[in-house]
Motif scaffolding. Structure first.
Motif, PDB file in Angstrom:
ATOM      1  N   PRO A  19       8.070   6.449   1.196  1.00 22.19           N
ATOM      2  CA  PRO A  19       8.333   5.130   0.593  1.00 22.19           C
ATOM      3  C   PRO A  19       9.467   4.422   1.330  1.00 22.19           C
ATOM      4  N   PHE A  20       9.199   4.044   2.578  1.00 23.76           N
ATOM      5  CA  PHE A  20      10.221   3.455   3.444  1.00 23.76           C
ATOM      6  C   PHE A  20      10.648   2.088   2.911  1.00 23.76           C
ATOM      7  N   SER A  21      11.954   1.875   2.829  1.00 27.87           N
ATOM      8  CA  SER A  21      12.489   0.624   2.293  1.00 27.87           C
ATOM      9  C   SER A  21      13.117  -0.208   3.407  1.00 27.87           C
ATOM     10  N   HIS A  22      12.499  -1.364   3.705  1.00 34.23           N
ATOM     11  CA  HIS A  22      13.134  -2.297   4.640  1.00 34.23           C
ATOM     12  C   HIS A  22      14.409  -2.873   4.021  1.00 34.23           C
ATOM     13  N   LYS A  23      14.385  -3.016   2.695  1.00 31.86           N
ATOM     14  CA  LYS A  23      15.566  -3.560   2.028  1.00 31.86           C
ATOM     15  C   LYS A  23      16.786  -2.689   2.326  1.00 31.86           C
ATOM     16  N   HIS A  24      16.605  -1.368   2.205  1.00 36.73           N
ATOM     17  CA  HIS A  24      17.721  -0.453   2.448  1.00 36.73           C
ATOM     18  C   HIS A  24      18.141  -0.453   3.921  1.00 36.73           C
ATOM     19  N   HIS A  25      17.146  -0.323   4.818  1.00 39.77           N
ATOM     20  CA  HIS A  25      17.482  -0.150   6.237  1.00 39.77           C
ATOM     21  C   HIS A  25      17.955  -1.452   6.887  1.00 39.77           C
ATOM     22  N   VAL A  26      17.396  -2.586   6.464  1.00 41.14           N
ATOM     23  CA  VAL A  26      17.752  -3.865   7.093  1.00 41.14           C
ATOM     24  C   VAL A  26      18.953  -4.499   6.390  1.00 41.14           C
ATOM     25  N   LYS A  27      18.882  -4.585   5.059  1.00 39.25           N
ATOM     26  CA  LYS A  27      19.936  -5.300   4.340  1.00 39.25           C
ATOM     27  C   LYS A  27      21.189  -4.434   4.156  1.00 39.25           C
ATOM     28  N   ASP A  28      20.985  -3.210   3.630  1.00 38.47           N
ATOM     29  CA  ASP A  28      22.156  -2.370   3.337  1.00 38.47           C
ATOM     30  C   ASP A  28      22.769  -1.802   4.623  1.00 38.47           C
ATOM     31  N   ASP A  29      21.898  -1.347   5.544  1.00 40.55           N
ATOM     32  CA  ASP A  29      22.409  -0.680   6.741  1.00 40.55           C
ATOM     33  C   ASP A  29      22.594  -1.638   7.920  1.00 40.55           C
ATOM     34  N   PRO A  78       0.826  -1.211   0.000  1.00 45.72           N
ATOM     35  CA  PRO A  78       0.000   0.000   0.000  1.00 45.72           C
ATOM     36  C   PRO A  78       0.859   1.259   0.000  1.00 45.72           C
ATOM     37  N   GLU A  79       0.248   2.341  -0.443  1.00 48.02           N
ATOM     38  CA  GLU A  79       0.967   3.615  -0.479  1.00 48.02           C
ATOM     39  C   GLU A  79       1.198   4.099   0.952  1.00 48.02           C
ATOM     40  N   GLN A  80       2.392   4.602   1.201  1.00 50.23           N
ATOM     41  CA  GLN A  80       2.754   5.079   2.534  1.00 50.23           C
ATOM     42  C   GLN A  80       3.180   6.543   2.433  1.00 50.23           C
TER      43      GLN A  80
END
Lengths: 196, 199
Positions: free
Chosen positions: B35-45, B30-32
């Motif tokens: 556009p928070f990315s779990h991929k960026h915050h969890v995987k990259d960071d 759904p639209e938030q």
């Protein structure tokens, strides 16, 4: 000279025709009363004319709603009831195919210390009755009190409450609840209540 | 006869629609407001789940981070881009960011995160690999039959407590032995009474 071409708006709609409404048939009220008193009328009706089941009434309905007069329900038969029931059952299944409505999560901007959303906090407080305090523990969710119970560590309570402490939570949420002692509709005092 | 056929086919279509992604919202992001990315915050960071979802071990509700948590980093980095503007608006105005709930159980279900997490059910068992999701969506229907798959036999899905927050956890080949062993060790009960969740 006669010309069919309209020359003004009035020529489009003859005003007289608007006044020419169907005349509501007159109902013989006296006859209807006699009929109803004798229990010979229909069980349900929407207008007196319908109840009268007169020749004029049938004519009037035919005039207003052509082709409908024969379909005016005279009671529901078993077959048509089952048809309607089957259709509504089938449609009930279709109506269930819907998404859950959108729901928001609204977190704090600055979360207060000790508050964990989803868990309760218990505040020690006290409530007085007749000048004596009774210790309470009040359950609170996101700063909204939901339940009062006795404080086991308080000597006047030892974990127990009376009905007044239990009901006190309603004072916060029920504006219709009496704010004071009432006697025959007039405001009175607690002293009067206990004295009587 | 026609009515019966109509009713049967309608129910059939209704059943299919009821399990399809249109109704279950599976894989539907759904639209938030951001556009928070779990991929960026969890995987990259490499940020742990509990840095933001701090209630998960102690509360029924895992919790969403207050704006203050976002600001711990975003007052310093990416603090002048349009994408993070709603964070600063919230911080200066004192008005909360309103997120759209992705995992939404019906209100007649009592679910508690803490008991699941403390008994060896990992985040990814239910939420999938959120470290691969640029936008949040759910991978499971959260329907009752899905809950019961595990409640009837928790040994299939249990993992060591130390691995609960490991989002990349893969079940070992000996899960058939390890599962029942962990169920016994953590005193996991197979709770399938209605009243377990519907109180």
């Amino acid at each position: 000279m006669k010309d069919d071409t309209p020359t003004s708006m009035s020529a489009l709609v003859p005003l007289e025709s608007l006044l020419d409404k169907p005349v509501r048939p007159r109902v013989n009220i006296e006859a209807l009363r006699d009929k109803l008193a004798a229990g010979r009328g229909p069980a349900f009706w929407r207008t007196l004319e319908e109840a009268a089941e007169t020749e004029e009434m049938t004519e009037y309905i035919e005039q207003e709603f052509p082709g409908l007069s024969g379909q005016i329900p005279q009671g529901v038969d078993r077959r048509s009831l089952l048809k309607v029931m089957a259709a509504s059952l089938a449609m009930a299944g279709a109506a269930a195919c819907t998404k859950q409505p959108k729901e928001l999560i609204v977190p704090y901007v600055r979360q207060p210390e000790n508050i964990i959303p989803g868990t309760a906090l218990f505040y020690a407080t006290a409530m007085t009755t007749g000048g004596y305090a009774r210790g309470l523990l009040v359950e609170s969710h996101l700063n909204r009190p939901t339940k009062a119970e006795g404080n086991p560590d308080h000597p006047a309570s030892l974990g127990a409450t009376t009905i007044f402490e239990q009901a006190s939570i309603l004072n916060l949420y029920d504006p219709d609840r009496s704010q004071t002692v009432m006697q025959t509709g007039r405001m009175s005092t607690w002293g009067n209540f206990t004295a009587s | 006869m026609a009515v019966v056929t109509l009713a049967a086919s309608t129910l059939g279509v209704a059943y299919m629609a009821d399990r399809g992604s249109w109704t279950t919202s599976v894989r539907d992001a759904p639209e938030q407001p951001i556009p928070f990315s779990h991929k960026h915050h969890v995987k990259d960071d490499g940020i742990d789940c509990r840095y933001c979802h701090g209630g998960v071990e102690t509360s029924r509700f895992a919790g969403l981070p207050p704006t203050e948590t976002c600001m711990t980093c975003h007052s310093q980095i990416w603090n002048n881009v349009a994408m993070t503007q709603p964070i600063r608006d919230s911080w200066t105005s004192g008005k909360s960011i309103e997120w759209t709930r992705v995992h939404d159980l019906p209100d007649f279900v009592f679910f508690n995160h803490s008991i699941h997490v403390n008994k060896g059910i990992g985040c990814s068992t239910c939420h999938g690999q959120v470290n691969e999701m640029p936008l949040m969506y759910k991978v499971n229907t959260l329907f009752m039959n899905w809950c019961l798959e595990c409640h009837r036999d928790p040994a299939q899905f249990i993992r060591p407590r130390s691995e609960v927050f490991n989002i990349d956890y893969k079940y070992p080949p000996n899960q058939a032995e390890l599962g029942p062993q962990l169920v016994k060790e953590y005193h996991v009960q197979s709770l399938t009474d209605c009243v377990t969740c519907h109180r």
